[in-house]
Design a protein around this motif. Structure first.
Motif, PDB file in Angstrom:
ATOM      1  N   LEU A   1      65.263 -63.757  49.259  1.00 36.78           N
ATOM      2  CA  LEU A   1      65.686 -62.406  48.887  1.00 36.78           C
ATOM      3  C   LEU A   1      66.307 -62.371  47.497  1.00 36.78           C
ATOM      4  O   LEU A   1      66.192 -61.386  46.776  1.00 36.78           O
ATOM      5  CB  LEU A   1      66.665 -61.858  49.919  1.00 36.78           C
ATOM      6  CG  LEU A   1      66.052 -61.568  51.281  1.00 36.78           C
ATOM      7  CD1 LEU A   1      67.143 -61.256  52.296  1.00 36.78           C
ATOM      8  CD2 LEU A   1      65.048 -60.440  51.196  1.00 36.78           C
ATOM      9  N   ARG A   2      66.940 -63.440  47.102  1.00 36.10           N
ATOM     10  CA  ARG A   2      67.580 -63.540  45.793  1.00 36.10           C
ATOM     11  C   ARG A   2      66.560 -63.369  44.661  1.00 36.10           C
ATOM     12  O   ARG A   2      66.873 -62.846  43.603  1.00 36.10           O
ATOM     13  CB  ARG A   2      68.280 -64.895  45.707  1.00 36.10           C
ATOM     14  CG  ARG A   2      69.022 -65.158  44.449  1.00 36.10           C
ATOM     15  CD  ARG A   2      69.685 -66.542  44.557  1.00 36.10           C
ATOM     16  NE  ARG A   2      69.905 -67.107  43.275  1.00 36.10           N
ATOM     17  CZ  ARG A   2      69.049 -67.844  42.578  1.00 36.10           C
ATOM     18  NH1 ARG A   2      67.884 -68.132  43.083  1.00 36.10           N
ATOM     19  NH2 ARG A   2      69.357 -68.313  41.400  1.00 36.10           N
ATOM     20  N   LEU A   3      65.327 -63.802  44.906  1.00 32.67           N
ATOM     21  CA  LEU A   3      64.290 -63.699  43.884  1.00 32.67           C
ATOM     22  C   LEU A   3      64.039 -62.267  43.431  1.00 32.67           C
ATOM     23  O   LEU A   3      63.644 -62.035  42.293  1.00 32.67           O
ATOM     24  CB  LEU A   3      62.969 -64.293  44.397  1.00 32.67           C
ATOM     25  CG  LEU A   3      62.904 -65.805  44.506  1.00 32.67           C
ATOM     26  CD1 LEU A   3      61.591 -66.227  45.148  1.00 32.67           C
ATOM     27  CD2 LEU A   3      63.056 -66.447  43.147  1.00 32.67           C
TER      28      LEU A   3
ATOM     29  N   ILE B   1      50.799 -53.646  38.814  1.00 35.19           N
ATOM     30  CA  ILE B   1      50.578 -54.362  40.060  1.00 35.19           C
ATOM     31  C   ILE B   1      49.509 -55.422  39.812  1.00 35.19           C
ATOM     32  O   ILE B   1      48.453 -55.147  39.261  1.00 35.19           O
ATOM     33  CB  ILE B   1      50.133 -53.399  41.170  1.00 35.19           C
ATOM     34  CG1 ILE B   1      51.245 -52.391  41.447  1.00 35.19           C
ATOM     35  CG2 ILE B   1      49.762 -54.154  42.422  1.00 35.19           C
ATOM     36  CD1 ILE B   1      50.862 -51.308  42.412  1.00 35.19           C
ATOM     37  N   SER B   2      49.796 -56.629  40.211  1.00 40.63           N
ATOM     38  CA  SER B   2      48.848 -57.717  40.036  1.00 40.63           C
ATOM     39  C   SER B   2      48.792 -58.532  41.311  1.00 40.63           C
ATOM     40  O   SER B   2      49.624 -58.370  42.209  1.00 40.63           O
ATOM     41  CB  SER B   2      49.281 -58.606  38.870  1.00 40.63           C
ATOM     42  OG  SER B   2      50.483 -59.269  39.198  1.00 40.63           O
ATOM     43  N   LEU B   3      47.819 -59.411  41.387  1.00 42.97           N
ATOM     44  CA  LEU B   3      47.707 -60.291  42.543  1.00 42.97           C
ATOM     45  C   LEU B   3      48.965 -61.156  42.663  1.00 42.97           C
ATOM     46  O   LEU B   3      49.476 -61.367  43.760  1.00 42.97           O
ATOM     47  CB  LEU B   3      46.457 -61.167  42.438  1.00 42.97           C
ATOM     48  CG  LEU B   3      46.243 -62.159  43.576  1.00 42.97           C
ATOM     49  CD1 LEU B   3      46.107 -61.416  44.902  1.00 42.97           C
ATOM     50  CD2 LEU B   3      45.024 -63.018  43.324  1.00 42.97           C
ATOM     51  N   GLU B   4      49.491 -61.596  41.540  1.00 40.26           N
ATOM     52  CA  GLU B   4      50.695 -62.420  41.551  1.00 40.26           C
ATOM     53  C   GLU B   4      51.886 -61.657  42.135  1.00 40.26           C
ATOM     54  O   GLU B   4      52.633 -62.189  42.959  1.00 40.26           O
ATOM     55  CB  GLU B   4      51.020 -62.883  40.138  1.00 40.26           C
ATOM     56  CG  GLU B   4      52.236 -63.789  40.060  1.00 40.26           C
ATOM     57  CD  GLU B   4      52.558 -64.219  38.643  1.00 40.26           C
ATOM     58  OE1 GLU B   4      53.607 -64.856  38.469  1.00 40.26           O
ATOM     59  OE2 GLU B   4      51.789 -63.913  37.723  1.00 40.26           O
TER      60      GLU B   4
ATOM     61  N   LEU C   1      55.548 -60.540  46.749  1.00 38.91           N
ATOM     62  CA  LEU C   1      56.121 -59.675  47.774  1.00 38.91           C
ATOM     63  C   LEU C   1      55.715 -60.132  49.176  1.00 38.91           C
ATOM     64  O   LEU C   1      56.541 -60.153  50.088  1.00 38.91           O
ATOM     65  CB  LEU C   1      55.687 -58.225  47.532  1.00 38.91           C
ATOM     66  CG  LEU C   1      56.363 -57.148  48.365  1.00 38.91           C
ATOM     67  CD1 LEU C   1      57.872 -57.164  48.143  1.00 38.91           C
ATOM     68  CD2 LEU C   1      55.796 -55.784  48.022  1.00 38.91           C
ATOM     69  N   ALA C   2      54.467 -60.535  49.345  1.00 41.57           N
ATOM     70  CA  ALA C   2      53.985 -61.003  50.649  1.00 41.57           C
ATOM     71  C   ALA C   2      54.750 -62.249  51.102  1.00 41.57           C
ATOM     72  O   ALA C   2      55.102 -62.373  52.280  1.00 41.57           O
ATOM     73  CB  ALA C   2      52.490 -61.287  50.590  1.00 41.57           C
TER      74      ALA C   2
ATOM     75  N   ALA D   1      62.222 -51.172  47.834  1.00 40.63           N
ATOM     76  CA  ALA D   1      63.005 -50.490  46.797  1.00 40.63           C
ATOM     77  C   ALA D   1      63.419 -51.463  45.692  1.00 40.63           C
ATOM     78  O   ALA D   1      63.333 -51.140  44.504  1.00 40.63           O
ATOM     79  CB  ALA D   1      64.236 -49.834  47.416  1.00 40.63           C
ATOM     80  N   ALA D   2      63.855 -52.646  46.077  1.00 44.51           N
ATOM     81  CA  ALA D   2      64.242 -53.655  45.086  1.00 44.51           C
ATOM     82  C   ALA D   2      63.034 -54.099  44.262  1.00 44.51           C
ATOM     83  O   ALA D   2      63.147 -54.302  43.053  1.00 44.51           O
ATOM     84  CB  ALA D   2      64.877 -54.858  45.782  1.00 44.51           C
ATOM     85  N   PHE D   3      61.897 -54.232  44.920  1.00 48.82           N
ATOM     86  CA  PHE D   3      60.677 -54.647  44.221  1.00 48.82           C
ATOM     87  C   PHE D   3      60.274 -53.599  43.177  1.00 48.82           C
ATOM     88  O   PHE D   3      59.976 -53.938  42.027  1.00 48.82           O
ATOM     89  CB  PHE D   3      59.548 -54.868  45.232  1.00 48.82           C
ATOM     90  CG  PHE D   3      58.291 -55.389  44.622  1.00 48.82           C
ATOM     91  CD1 PHE D   3      58.188 -56.712  44.241  1.00 48.82           C
ATOM     92  CD2 PHE D   3      57.209 -54.556  44.434  1.00 48.82           C
ATOM     93  CE1 PHE D   3      57.019 -57.204  43.681  1.00 48.82           C
ATOM     94  CE2 PHE D   3      56.041 -55.033  43.871  1.00 48.82           C
ATOM     95  CZ  PHE D   3      55.943 -56.356  43.495  1.00 48.82           C
TER      96      PHE D   3
END
Length: 136
Positions: free
Chosen positions: A18-20, A32-35, A40-41, A123-125
């Protein structure tokens, strides 16, 4: 001792995952990218499995954590319980649940915490992506 150590390791992994979301420059690119999708996944997978293992560890310690609405064999089958706890964890993280499994006792507090995390991850993302776009 093993229970406490396992709980500590799982908690540490959840915290680090979660820190990430809140560290600058961890989400690459302006779109938005695959990375970013995989990033997120993996966070969702880590949180789902981590909380599922917490529920399982509590059950292994003899605490009643999850109450299923359909008849369940009362004997403890590790793989079946792991499947049930991961399923409950995923349903709690992604929605408000289907009602087929209910948290009991301390699991109610844990489920509320997990649901809160489930609502804040997107939301953080998005906030992190917007901040990174504004920096560039």
């Amino acid at each position: 001792m093993i229970f406490s150590l396992s709980l500590l390791i799982i908690g540490f992994c959840l915290f680090m995952s979660l820190r990430l979301l809140f560290i600058p420059d961890q989400i690459k690119g302006k779109q938005i990218s695959l990375e970013n999708f995989l990033f997120l996944a993996f966070i969702y997978a880590t949180v789902t499995i981590g909380f599922g293992l917490i529920y399982l560890l509590l059950e292994m310690q003899g605490h009643q954590v999850l109450l299923e609405t359909h008849h369940v064999d009362q004997t403890f089958h590790y793989i079946k319980r792991l499947e049930t706890t991961i399923y409950f964890s995923a349903i709690t993280l992604f929605s408000v649940g289907y009602g087929d499994i209910s948290p009991v006792g301390i699991a109610r507090i844990i489920a509320v915490l997990q649901a809160l995390i489930g609502y804040t991850i997107p939301a953080a993302f998005v906030a992190r992506a917007v901040i990174d776009m504004e920096k560039q």
